[in-house]
Write a protein that holds these residues in place. Structure first.
Motif, PDB file in Angstrom:
ATOM      1  N   UNK A 322      -8.608  -2.300   0.514  1.00 37.18           N
ATOM      2  CA  UNK A 322      -8.781  -1.932  -0.893  1.00 37.18           C
ATOM      3  C   UNK A 322      -7.633  -1.092  -1.436  1.00 37.18           C
ATOM      4  N   UNK A 323      -7.030  -0.288  -0.570  1.00 35.81           N
ATOM      5  CA  UNK A 323      -5.968   0.610  -1.052  1.00 35.81           C
ATOM      6  C   UNK A 323      -5.085   1.011   0.111  1.00 35.81           C
ATOM      7  N   UNK A 324      -3.788   1.213  -0.157  1.00 42.09           N
ATOM      8  CA  UNK A 324      -2.894   1.798   0.839  1.00 42.09           C
ATOM      9  C   UNK A 324      -1.936   2.744   0.141  1.00 42.09           C
ATOM     10  N   UNK A 325      -1.668   3.891   0.779  1.00 47.17           N
ATOM     11  CA  UNK A 325      -0.790   4.893   0.179  1.00 47.17           C
ATOM     12  C   UNK A 325      -0.255   5.796   1.272  1.00 47.17           C
ATOM     13  N   UNK A 326       0.806   6.525   0.949  1.00 49.19           N
ATOM     14  CA  UNK A 326       1.403   7.489   1.875  1.00 49.19           C
ATOM     15  C   UNK A 326       0.715   8.825   1.682  1.00 49.19           C
ATOM     16  N   UNK A 372      16.909  12.984   2.201  1.00 54.63           N
ATOM     17  CA  UNK A 372      16.662  14.322   2.758  1.00 54.63           C
ATOM     18  C   UNK A 372      17.100  14.371   4.218  1.00 54.63           C
ATOM     19  N   UNK A 373      18.051  15.233   4.531  1.00 60.00           N
ATOM     20  CA  UNK A 373      18.534  15.346   5.904  1.00 60.00           C
ATOM     21  C   UNK A 373      17.427  15.890   6.803  1.00 60.00           C
ATOM     22  N   UNK A 374      17.291  15.273   7.980  1.00 62.22           N
ATOM     23  CA  UNK A 374      16.321  15.747   8.952  1.00 62.22           C
ATOM     24  C   UNK A 374      15.269  14.697   9.281  1.00 62.22           C
ATOM     25  N   UNK A 375      14.321  15.103  10.095  1.00 61.07           N
ATOM     26  CA  UNK A 375      13.251  14.218  10.553  1.00 61.07           C
ATOM     27  C   UNK A 375      12.094  14.244   9.571  1.00 61.07           C
ATOM     28  N   UNK A 376      11.550  13.066   9.265  1.00 63.11           N
ATOM     29  CA  UNK A 376      10.370  12.996   8.398  1.00 63.11           C
ATOM     30  C   UNK A 376       9.363  12.045   9.030  1.00 63.11           C
ATOM     31  N   UNK A 377       8.149  12.533   9.257  1.00 59.15           N
ATOM     32  CA  UNK A 377       7.038  11.739   9.768  1.00 59.15           C
ATOM     33  C   UNK A 377       5.952  11.712   8.703  1.00 59.15           C
ATOM     34  N   UNK A 378       5.510  10.517   8.341  1.00 56.92           N
ATOM     35  CA  UNK A 378       4.456  10.382   7.339  1.00 56.92           C
ATOM     36  C   UNK A 378       3.346   9.483   7.866  1.00 56.92           C
ATOM     37  N   UNK A 379       2.194   9.578   7.222  1.00 58.90           N
ATOM     38  CA  UNK A 379       1.039   8.788   7.597  1.00 58.90           C
ATOM     39  C   UNK A 379       0.683   7.873   6.439  1.00 58.90           C
ATOM     40  N   UNK A 380       0.638   6.570   6.714  1.00 62.81           N
ATOM     41  CA  UNK A 380       0.208   5.581   5.723  1.00 62.81           C
ATOM     42  C   UNK A 380      -1.292   5.358   5.901  1.00 62.81           C
ATOM     43  N   UNK A 381      -2.069   5.655   4.860  1.00 63.13           N
ATOM     44  CA  UNK A 381      -3.521   5.505   4.903  1.00 63.13           C
ATOM     45  C   UNK A 381      -3.894   4.125   4.361  1.00 63.13           C
ATOM     46  N   UNK A 382      -4.683   3.395   5.150  1.00 63.55           N
ATOM     47  CA  UNK A 382      -5.186   2.070   4.766  1.00 63.55           C
ATOM     48  C   UNK A 382      -6.694   2.175   4.596  1.00 63.55           C
ATOM     49  N   UNK A 383      -7.164   2.032   3.370  1.00 61.41           N
ATOM     50  CA  UNK A 383      -8.595   2.137   3.081  1.00 61.41           C
ATOM     51  C   UNK A 383      -9.183   0.737   2.974  1.00 61.41           C
ATOM     52  N   UNK A 384     -10.051   0.401   3.962  1.00 60.56           N
ATOM     53  CA  UNK A 384     -10.768  -0.867   3.945  1.00 60.56           C
ATOM     54  C   UNK A 384     -12.133  -0.661   3.296  1.00 60.56           C
ATOM     55  N   UNK A 385     -12.897  -1.714   3.232  1.00 59.85           N
ATOM     56  CA  UNK A 385     -14.158  -1.625   2.501  1.00 59.85           C
ATOM     57  C   UNK A 385     -15.134  -0.644   3.117  1.00 59.85           C
ATOM     58  N   UNK A 386     -15.150  -0.475   4.450  1.00 64.10           N
ATOM     59  CA  UNK A 386     -16.098   0.467   5.038  1.00 64.10           C
ATOM     60  C   UNK A 386     -15.489   1.301   6.168  1.00 64.10           C
ATOM     61  N   UNK A 387     -14.179   1.380   6.243  1.00 62.42           N
ATOM     62  CA  UNK A 387     -13.520   2.279   7.201  1.00 62.42           C
ATOM     63  C   UNK A 387     -12.071   2.501   6.764  1.00 62.42           C
ATOM     64  N   UNK A 388     -11.437   3.429   7.465  1.00 65.58           N
ATOM     65  CA  UNK A 388     -10.040   3.767   7.157  1.00 65.58           C
ATOM     66  C   UNK A 388      -9.213   3.722   8.425  1.00 65.58           C
ATOM     67  N   UNK A 389      -7.948   3.350   8.252  1.00 69.36           N
ATOM     68  CA  UNK A 389      -6.990   3.357   9.349  1.00 69.36           C
ATOM     69  C   UNK A 389      -5.711   4.024   8.886  1.00 69.36           C
TER      70      UNK A 389
END
Length: 825
Positions: A322-326, A372-389
């Motif tokens: 249903x949705x994906x975002x950082x 941006x100089x340096x290390x960047x770690x991000x999490x991509x959220x995936x929202x499904x109909x009845x759970x998230x990953x």
């Protein structure tokens, strides 16, 4: 407390036959003149402070007794009132008694009426009961109470902050009550000066009596609520500022966290579609759906790359994305709409979302633009109909200069015998976790070094040689490796020009005149600031035939008048001078330059500085002051006039008490140059230890350098705000910024780099970079530059830097080509 003492003093003075200690001239306050009266009486006139009051009598500076009969005013002064005194004693050994007492400053309450628009003015007047707010240190604990500053008693019932009881070393705010029972001077309405809400881990427990949280918060066992503290306990609570020998904070309430998610839910107030408890398991596969990790590896600054994040559905049924975002947003990563692998088909509708059938694989393209100089770690959220990953995305942005900081050769550990049964070289060891040590309390430098101007540089300038050959850093691009060398050299170049300009005002032949204990010298052009001389500057006298013909006499300026200066030389010179002519050389104070050298040395210990822009710096200070009770703000400007204006506006808001704010002036600043409305807030740093515990300190960028002499702990100040930063040199800005070394405090730079820049004497230093303010240098960096392609939906500027400035826009927006006039002139 002092009633019996007052009766004794009255009896002593009335009989004139008991000795009283002679006041020490080293400790007397204000003007101090002892003059003989008749053969049996000595008279003493001075300005002092009322230290004790008991009914109709009291003590001044703990040395001079006074009664209501000696007052020129009808009102009885309270403790802390400044008075002009004429006192006398008989026989030369009797106690001092005030003949006349005139009130100079009657201190009143400092609690403003928040509902009154004139609160800022009324807060400086006396209340009906003669009380006043003041900042104090708890110096002693008593049963059921304590003592502030060694003389103000308080009861436990006088503490007005829930759950808090003052302990020795705590900094507090209280109301002074002039009359207590039994002649005591009491304090009421006791509240902590600063309060901090914390969360952390207990890293040490000592002797079943006290312990430390994260190495910087001290607590006693009785502060723990409902549990016995042990190492590694996760805790939260409240702490107050203290003068503890190793910690700056003392926890007065400590509570244990039973589960990590409890702590997160209690302290996390971010509003997102995914809460922190969900983040604990979004990385785990669910419903047989897997998400791959995307690692861009190293990308050069300014470069870009595109990678794919795969979503595999291994289940027997379809799932709907249903949705994906950082999570938290990102200025470097951007997502595209998902597609099915090996096809451009988008199985998506407004009603059902993106459908992934069994055994199908979907792809989300992720673009990385390295800004941006340096290390960047991000999490991509995936929202499904009845759970998230969740899927991780990583990048390491470099610019090539990191190799300069790398080792010159591989590290080889010294070979020592290891008493272990694992002696063969084939066994690999899984390292354990090191014990948490108490964090070392970083202290800022105390002694200000001289930073003398190198003779080699002076000689090269006199020989008109190119300084870049002597100091290659002047011709190199600015980096952390050459930062100190470059700016120190620029400061020395500026100093050479200042010396040359000052020498133009030397007087070839001049005579001095005697005035009281001083020597006076007429200086042509002094009224116009040519030369600009200050109290404390040095003046040198030498023979008109040259320094080889006699000694060089050093004198210090004690007062600057309209057309002359008051000087003091060695006592021998004052005794022997009989009108000879001398060659007069003027100098200037090097303190500002020395503080600049110190700051550029300290800056290499700092991390990245953050900046903020608002439509008014006053509103920023008020918001921080009222919403962050643990905050302590230093508000600086390059000039005295700008600092005066800033404090005046804060004062006019009516939202800041007199005890919360101070205007720190240089000791040589003349009182007549200070606006009358802000005089009650002003200090020349005489009691610097108490001064630095005000919540707001307003001063010039160089004047705050006085604070370094105390060696404050890192974290003492939380916010550094520099107004008109475009008019300050970078070393000037680094003087206040250095106070945040070793901490995670915040820095706000406000100003217009497109208007008037720093005022310099040396055009050479200006051309080499000293004329470029820190604000302008930051605004020219890639982080703050316009990017119409990348940030078209955010005003063409990086939203990571602009999103928190909701009240205003970056100054550079005003000079952007996209800006147009929307109002009639």
């Amino acid at each position: 407390m002092i009633s019996s003492l007052m009766k004794l003093i009255r009896a002593v003075i009335s009989h004139d036959d008991i000795a009283h200690p002679v006041p020490s001239h080293e400790n007397d306050v204000g003007a101090n003149h002892e003059t003989p009266g008749d053969s049996l009486t000595t008279r003493w006139s001075f300005r002092g402070c009322v230290t004790e009051v008991d009914g109709a009598c009291g003590m001044i500076e703990d040395q001079v007794y006074f009664s209501s009969e000696s007052l020129n005013d009808t009102a009885m002064p309270i403790v802390g009132t400044t008075v002009d005194v004429v006192a006398e004693r008989k026989h030369g050994i009797a106690g001092w008694r005030a003949v006349t007492v005139s009130i100079v400053t009657q201190i009143g309450p400092e609690v403003p009426d928040w509902d009154n628009e004139n609160a800022g003015v009324e807060s400086l007047t006396e209340s009906a009961n003669g009380s006043q707010h003041f900042t104090a240190l708890v110096t002693k604990e008593l049963r059921g109470g304590g003592i502030l500053d060694g003389r103000f008693e308080f009861d436990k019932s006088d503490v007005s902050y829930d759950g808090y009881y003052p302990c020795r070393g705590d900094w507090v705010i209280a109301i002074q009550s002039p009359f207590g029972s039994m002649g005591k001077t009491m304090a009421t309405d006791i509240r902590p000066l600063r309060v901090r809400h914390f969360e952390g881990v207990i890293n040490a427990v000592k002797h079943s009596s006290h312990g430390y949280i994260d190495g910087n918060v001290y607590f006693a066992w009785n502060a723990c609520v409902g549990f016995k503290p042990t190492r590694f306990d996760q805790v939260y609570g409240e702490a107050v500022e203290t003068d503890h020998k190793t910690c700056q904070w003392r926890a007065f309430t400590v509570q244990k966290v039973s589960r990590a998610q409890d702590r997160l839910s209690m302290y996390n107030s971010r509003e997102t579609s995914t809460n922190d408890q969900d983040l604990k398991d979004v990385l785990d596969s669910k419903e047989d759906v897997e998400v791959t990790t995307v690692d861009f590896g190293e990308i050069q600054l300014g470069g870009s790359d595109v990678q794919r994040m795969c979503i595999r559905n291994k289940s027997n049924s379809s799932v709907v994305l249903e949705k994906c975002f950082i999570y938290g947003g990102s200025s470097q990563f951007s997502l595209t709409e998902p597609t099915l692998k090996n096809t451009d088909l988008r199985e998506q509708s407004a009603d059902t979302g993106f459908c992934i059938a069994p055994e199908q694989e979907a792809v989300i393209k992720i673009e990385c633009c390295a800004v941006n100089i340096g290390r960047e770690d991000r999490l991509v959220i995936l929202e499904f109909d009845h759970f998230k990953l969740g899927g991780q995305v990583k990048v390491d942005v470099t610019n090539g200069s990191e190799t300069l900081l790398g080792p010159s050769e591989p590290y080889h550990r010294s070979r020592k015998s290891v008493k272990s049964r694992y002696r063969d070289g084939e066994t690999w060891i899984v390292p354990g976790q090191r014990p948490l040590r108490s964090a070392a309390i970083m202290r800022l430098p105390q002694k200000l070094k001289q930073y003398p101007l190198p003779d080699s540089m002076r000689q090269w300038v006199e020989d008109c040689k190119n300084l870049t050959q002597l100091i290659p850093a002047l011709d190199e691009s600015l980096s952390i490796l050459n930062y100190t060398r470059r700016f120190s050299a620029l400061l020395h170049i500026e100093e050479l020009t200042m010396e040359e300009d000052m020498s133009l005002y030397d007087i070839e032949r001049a005579c001095l005149e005697r005035y009281l204990d001083f020597m006076t010298l007429e200086v042509p052009g002094l009224a116009e600031g040519r030369p600009s001389l200050l109290t404390g500057d040095r003046v040198y006298l030498s023979s008109p035939q040259g320094v080889q013909q006699g000694p060089l006499y050093e004198g210090f300026i004690h007062e600057v008048r309209k057309d002359c200066i008051l000087l003091k030389f060695a006592e021998e010179f004052h005794r022997s001078y009989s009108g000879e002519e001398y060659y007069v050389s003027f100098t200037f104070s090097r303190t500002s330059l020395r503080r600049g050298h110190m700051a550029v040395e300290l800056v290499v210990k700092l991390g990245e500085q953050g900046t903020g822009k608002t439509i008014t710096i006053v509103e920023v200070i008020l918001q921080i002051f009222h919403h962050l009770p643990f905050s302590r703000i230093v508000a600086c400007t390059p000039s005295n006039s700008a600092a005066d204006l800033l404090l005046e506006r804060l004062y006019q808001s009516g939202l800041i008490r007199l005890t919360d704010m101070v205007r720190l002036n240089a000791f040589h600043r003349q009182e007549q140059s200070i606006p009358e409305s802000i005089l009650p807030y002003c200090s020349d740093g005489e009691d610097i230890q108490k001064l630095i515990h005000h919540r707001i300190i307003v001063c010039t960028c160089t004047a705050i350098g006085l604070v370094y002499s105390l060696g404050p702990k890192a974290g003492h100040f939380t916010h550094i705000i520099i107004d008109e930063a475009g008019q300050a040199t970078e070393p000037e800005c680094m003087v206040p910024i250095g106070l945040l070394a070793g901490t995670d405090g915040q820095i706000v730079l406000a100003g217009d780099p497109m208007q008037l820049g720093p005022v310099l004497r040396s055009n050479y230093a200006k051309d080499l970079g000293l004329g470029l303010s820190f604000l302008e240098r930051l605004s020219l960096s890639p982080l703050y530059c316009r990017n119409e392609q990348r940030f078209a939906n955010h005003g063409n500027y990086n939203p990571e830097l602009a999103r928190s400035t909701k009240m205003g826009l970056q100054v550079s927006l005003a000079y952007s080509p996209g800006m147009s006039e929307c109002a009639h002139s």
